[in-house]
Design a protein around this motif. Structure first.
Motif, mmCIF file in Angstrom:
data_model
loop_
_atom_site.group_PDB
_atom_site.id
_atom_site.type_symbol
_atom_site.label_atom_id
_atom_site.label_comp_id
_atom_site.label_asym_id
_atom_site.label_seq_id
_atom_site.Cartn_x
_atom_site.Cartn_y
_atom_site.Cartn_z
ATOM 1 N N UNK A 230 0.860 -1.179 0.000
ATOM 2 C CA UNK A 230 0.000 0.000 0.000
ATOM 3 C C UNK A 230 0.894 1.226 0.000
ATOM 4 N N UNK A 231 0.568 2.202 -0.841
ATOM 5 C CA UNK A 231 1.385 3.415 -0.922
ATOM 6 C C UNK A 231 0.701 4.591 -0.233
ATOM 7 N N UNK A 232 1.524 5.516 0.236
ATOM 8 C CA UNK A 232 1.032 6.814 0.696
ATOM 9 C C UNK A 232 0.440 7.550 -0.497
ATOM 10 N N UNK A 233 -0.598 8.332 -0.266
ATOM 11 C CA UNK A 233 -1.259 9.035 -1.357
ATOM 12 C C UNK A 233 -0.543 10.338 -1.704
ATOM 13 N N UNK A 234 0.548 10.653 -1.014
ATOM 14 C CA UNK A 234 1.363 11.805 -1.395
ATOM 15 C C UNK A 234 0.981 13.103 -0.725
ATOM 16 N N UNK A 235 -0.031 13.082 0.147
ATOM 17 C CA UNK A 235 -0.400 14.275 0.911
ATOM 18 C C UNK A 235 -1.081 13.826 2.193
ATOM 19 N N UNK A 236 -1.155 14.731 3.153
ATOM 20 C CA UNK A 236 -1.862 14.440 4.405
ATOM 21 C C UNK A 236 -3.098 15.325 4.528
ATOM 22 N N UNK A 237 -3.637 15.740 3.384
ATOM 23 C CA UNK A 237 -4.781 16.646 3.347
ATOM 24 C C UNK A 237 -6.103 15.932 3.137
ATOM 25 N N UNK A 238 -6.049 14.657 2.776
ATOM 26 C CA UNK A 238 -7.287 13.905 2.681
ATOM 27 C C UNK A 238 -7.865 13.770 1.291
ATOM 28 N N UNK A 239 -7.028 13.617 0.282
ATOM 29 C CA UNK A 239 -7.606 13.438 -1.044
ATOM 30 C C UNK A 239 -6.678 12.661 -1.967
ATOM 31 N N UNK A 279 -4.418 9.248 4.185
ATOM 32 C CA UNK A 279 -4.350 9.472 5.632
ATOM 33 C C UNK A 279 -4.473 10.962 5.930
ATOM 34 N N UNK A 280 -5.323 11.287 6.900
ATOM 35 C CA UNK A 280 -5.574 12.669 7.285
ATOM 36 C C UNK A 280 -6.037 12.666 8.728
ATOM 37 N N UNK A 281 -5.740 13.736 9.444
ATOM 38 C CA UNK A 281 -6.165 13.833 10.836
ATOM 39 C C UNK A 281 -7.457 14.625 10.952
ATOM 40 N N UNK A 282 -8.276 14.267 11.921
ATOM 41 C CA UNK A 282 -9.545 14.957 12.137
ATOM 42 C C UNK A 282 -9.324 16.328 12.757
ATOM 43 N N UNK A 283 -8.100 16.559 13.254
ATOM 44 C CA UNK A 283 -7.695 17.865 13.795
ATOM 45 C C UNK A 283 -6.498 18.384 12.997
ATOM 46 N N UNK A 284 -6.094 19.635 13.234
ATOM 47 C CA UNK A 284 -4.875 20.116 12.554
ATOM 48 C C UNK A 284 -3.652 19.279 12.884
ATOM 49 N N UNK A 285 -3.515 18.829 14.141
ATOM 50 C CA UNK A 285 -2.377 18.026 14.535
ATOM 51 C C UNK A 285 -2.696 16.552 14.517
#
Length: 887
Positions: A230-239, A279-285
């Motif tokens: 499984x690869x990272x999608x290249x961002x942590x922004x959720x898209x 992958x993305x966090x439900x909060x800023x951190x």
């Protein structure tokens, strides 16, 4: 091994199908698999869709995102840790599993590792006898969830880091995590590689790490920037991107690769099956910080992320930063439950439909005579395919009477490879097929938001594939709620249509400070002189089709009688905005308002300089909820604007969450309103276009005096230009640009897909000077003749020829060649090769023109000598040739 489908399993699957259908005495043919294929463990991972990341570790108590490795284990002391609560929250939210940060970069272990003292065994939690991995494993089993572990190879605590011995140390710890807690569905390797306590970096033994996972958890997928599963999608922004391939040239990437942006889309024809995890966090951190309790993503944002992850052929890994109590915070639970309700309301029951006609290009090898059965059976282990020699397909979906649908789900049968490169969706509206959506890749699952139209029949066209299409399922659903952050493309285009056609607007910039200096601050006298008829009629004479008027500037002064402030226009001056609204409607011009998010007057909107130098204001959200939003509501309900033109989003206190929320709030008051991209944090400096590092709110970009190049012709944007090079009202006479400059900017922007907003100021009380009026009228006179090439026009594929020639087009019928130089008796056009008999006209001259092709196939157009006005307006600054290209 990650490229395996397990060929023996494919053979078995084919044999099984043959056995099942042999009684039908019909030939069964399975399409040949293509390219990289998924393994059994990857197929199981695809089915999960949505699961939780839990960042909970010593960083939760040090209030850091990345620990230093020297934290005292005694600070790890959750007061009420309950993994059962985590598991229940995740199950109730509709999630399938939990991945826990068993070991982060600081080296602290959530289990009593035998290989380090930096773990829970030396913390006061559970008297040093606790094992969080054990508690989570038991909770996941109880609530029917799968468990995964995050293991960071970077260790800022262990003195072995940076030596050959460290890799064995990490393998020992990895073995502990993989052998004592039951089945693990995913091992999440972070690619971070910094210095250890000795100042050295480590060369990771990735082959050894992967072999350890395969040995102890053969069914677990392994995540990293380069997989292997499984690869990272290249961002942590959720898209994920609109195009999202499950395949990757895996050997070109590695954990920590600098080419991570390429991971968002994957590689067509990649050598390995390596699907993307969002992958993305439900909060800023990623870790819990008390000052972020009010920064939890809203249900609107979470639903948008769901459509841009699960709905774009990815899995959705949502991080929940467990708090210092050891619990998922109440604010997270509230939004997670809201999201679950939305997803249930949409996806729990498919909308019934049938496929009423024989399919074009189809022969179903698995069910001859019932070609659509396996598209409708909701079984992802069956599929429909076309003949081996056909690479397109078309399906018509007929809804039962009275049914509505606004979401389409489509899936490929990925055990035979990912094939589809493009598809379209049409709706039968008033007896005609209308294109309402289109996409590129499909893969495991694709969700397409459809418009809310009265339609009982849809058509799905698979228009481009790498091999015969193999479709597992098509479903329709109905989402009963509004979320303007996931607007259907068709709805967006319908909403933007008038704005794209109008092309030219005027910004009337009202400034209290400039006016007050002329009238000595008497608000009553100031605005009695404002004549809406004068302004609207002058805008119309200039050729502007819409007007943006200042409602509130950054100084906080309001140009309407707002109920929420005393810092506003005096009511003795009358309702200035109402007068403009009424006059615009009478004159057929759209009205919009400029509104500044920055407010230098309201105390809660002011930034406060803290001891650390960071600007913040604890009451800023109060300003947003109790002042800003109510004022927006006033403007919409009182004056019915067509556009809201926000500014001031550069305020450091304004967040991306604020932008998404304000956009959603504004659209909820008037769904058809148009909003610029300065509502959010996505504007890229003076370039003005929206950055692409995450999904931002806003319908069009706002460059300042910077015309976009050809790469942005598919984006909506509006160029701000002014009568002079100064965007200020403190202008002196004779500082204006020439009509030629302004007309050329208008033509150049339009030819590249942009609108133009002409920024004007008053210099003489509340009217234009004679010089300004003459300039504006000359623009209007030019548009009276040449506006056909501007209003309603789109960029041509040709775009430009040289610095003096621009092209626009209307449909497939008319091409416009606009010359930005004096008209001569003979015009040479290099990039147009007309057919024999084509007709050409000069706008403003009624008769067709003579033309020919020279020996170099250049188009030579003759301008009749009887036309002796071409040195004067409207030909003085630019001229337009209209070429009929229909048929």
């Amino acid at each position: 091994m990650s490229n395996e489908i397990s060929f023996s399993k494919l053979v078995y699957f084919v044999f099984l199908l043959v056995f099942i259908f042999q009684s039908s005495c019909k030939k069964i043919v399975i399409p040949q698999p293509i390219g990289a294929l998924p393994s059994a463990r990857q197929l199981e991972w695809h089915k999960m869709d949505y699961y939780a990341f839990v960042h909970f570790n010593i960083n939760t108590f040090s209030d850091l995102e990345w620990g230093h490795g020297n934290e005292d284990p005694s600070i790890f002391d959750p007061s009420n840790l309950d993994c059962r609560q985590w598991a229940k929250v995740c199950r109730d939210a509709g999630m399938e599993g939990i991945i826990i940060t068993a070991k982060h970069h600081d080296g602290f272990c959530l289990w009593p590792s035998a290989f380090t003292e930096h773990s829970v065994k030396n913390s006061p939690w559970r008297g040093g006898k606790g094992d969080l991995l054990k508690e989570l494993s038991d909770a996941c089993k109880e609530f029917g969830l799968k468990m995964g572990v995050y293991m960071s190879p970077w260790d800022r605590n262990n003195p072995l880091y940076g030596t050959d011995e460290y890799n064995n140390y990490f393998i020992n710890q990895l073995t502990e995590a993989l052998t004592n807690y039951g089945e693990i569905f995913e091992v999440w390797f972070d690619g971070a590689n910094g210095e250890g306590p000795n100042g050295k970096k480590q060369i990771y033994d990735w082959d050894g790490f992967i072999a350890t996972v395969r040995k102890h958890q053969p069914n677990a997928v392994i995540f990293s920037d380069a997989g292997p599963d499984v690869r990272w999608i290249g961002n942590e922004r959720g898209f994920a991107k609109e195009t999202n391939w499950c395949t990757l040239y895996r050997d070109n990437y590695y954990p920590g690769t600098p080419n991570y942006h390429e991971l968002t889309e994957g590689n067509k024809n990649g050598t390995h099956w390596l699907p993307g995890e969002v992958n993305v966090s439900i909060r800023p951190g990623w870790y819990y910080h008390k000052d972020q309790d009010d920064d939890v993503k809203s249900v609107d944002q979470l639903e948008m992320i769901y459509y841009q992850s699960v709905g774009r052929n990815g899995n959705f890994l949502l991080n929940l930063p467990v708090d210092r109590r050891g619990l998922v915070h109440e604010n997270e639970i509230e939004e997670l439950n809201k999201l679950k309700n939305r997803l249930d309301n949409t996806f729990s029951e498919p909308v019934p439909f049938k496929i009423p006609v024989s399919l074009a290009f189809t022969t179903s090898y698995l069910n001859v005579g019932e070609p659509t059965k396996y598209l409708l059976d909701e079984d992802l282990n069956t599929f429909w395919s076309s003949r081996e020699d056909v690479t397109r397909a078309s399906f018509e979906l007929e809804l039962d009477k009275g049914q509505k649908a606004n979401v389409l789900e489509i899936s490929e049968y990925i055990p035979l490879g990912q094939r589809v490169e493009a598809f379209e969706i049409d709706a039968l509206l008033k007896g005609r097929w209308k294109r309402i959506a289109q996409g590129t890749t499909i893969g495991w699952k694709r969700l397409v938001k459809l418009p809310n139209v009265d339609c009982q029949r849809y058509r799905v066209n698979i228009s481009k594939t790498m091999a015969t299409p193999v479709i597992s399922n098509i479903k329709l659903f109905y989402a009963p709620h509004d979320n303007y952050l996931i607007e259907a493309t068709y709805d967006f285009n319908q909403r933007m249509n008038w704005w794209r056609n109008d092309r030219f607007g005027m910004l009337i910039r009202l400034k209290r400070s400039a006016a007050a200096s002329q009238a000595k601050g008497d608000k009553g006298i100031l605005y009695k002189q404002f004549d809406p008829d004068y302004w609207v009629k002058q805008a119309k004479a200039t050729g502007a089709k819409y007007i943006i008027v200042t409602a509130k500037n950054s100084d906080g002064f309001c140009f309407w009688d707002s109920d929420f402030t005393d810092y506003k226009i005096d009511d003795t001056s009358g309702d200035l905005l109402k007068g403009l609204s009424e006059t615009c409607k009478k004159e057929g011009i759209k009205l919009g308002f400029y509104y500044s998010i920055i407010d230098e007057h309201h105390p809660d909107a002011q930034t406060i300089r803290t001891e650390t130098g960071k600007e913040s204001n604890p009451n800023f959200q109060k300003y947003v909820e109790e002042f800003l939003k109510p004022q927006i509501k006033e403007l919409i309900e009182k004056y019915d604007p067509a556009i809201l033109w926000f500014d001031g989003e550069m305020n450091e206190v304004w967040t991306h969450k604020n932008g998404l929320d304000l956009y959603q709030f504004t659209r909820s008051l008037k769904p058809e309103i148009i909003i610029n991209n300065r509502v959010d944090k996505g504007r890229f400096e003076k370039n003005g276009m929206t950055k692409e590092d995450q999904p931002y709110a806003g319908d069009f970009g706002t460059p300042i005096r910077r015309i976009q190049d050809e790469s942005n012709v598919d984006q909506d944007w509006e160029l701000s230009i002014s009568l002079s090079d100064m965007l200020d009202s403190r202008l002196l006479e004779n500082q204006n640009k020439s009509p030629e400059n302004l007309i050329h900017e208008l033509v150049d922007a339009t030819s590249k897909g942009g609108n133009v907003l002409l920024d004007v100021f008053f210099k003489n009380k509340w009217t234009f000077s004679n010089e300004d009026t003459n300039l504006l009228n000359e623009i209007g006179e030019w548009l009276d003749v040449n506006g056909e090439a501007i209003y309603g026009a789109r960029p041509s594929e040709i775009l430009t020829e040289n610095k003096n020639i621009r092209y626009t087009q209307k449909g497939e019928k008319w091409l416009y060649v606009i010359g930005l130089m004096p008209l001569t008796n003979e015009v040479i056009v290099k990039n147009v090769l007309p057919k024999k008999g084509s007709k050409m006209y000069l706008l403003g001259y009624k008769d067709p023109l003579e033309w020919k092709l020279n020996s170099s196939n250049q188009l030579i157009i003759s301008i009749p000598e009887s036309l002796n006005e071409y040195s004067k307006p409207p030909y003085k600054y630019a001229w337009t040739l209209k070429i009929v290209i229909e048929n």
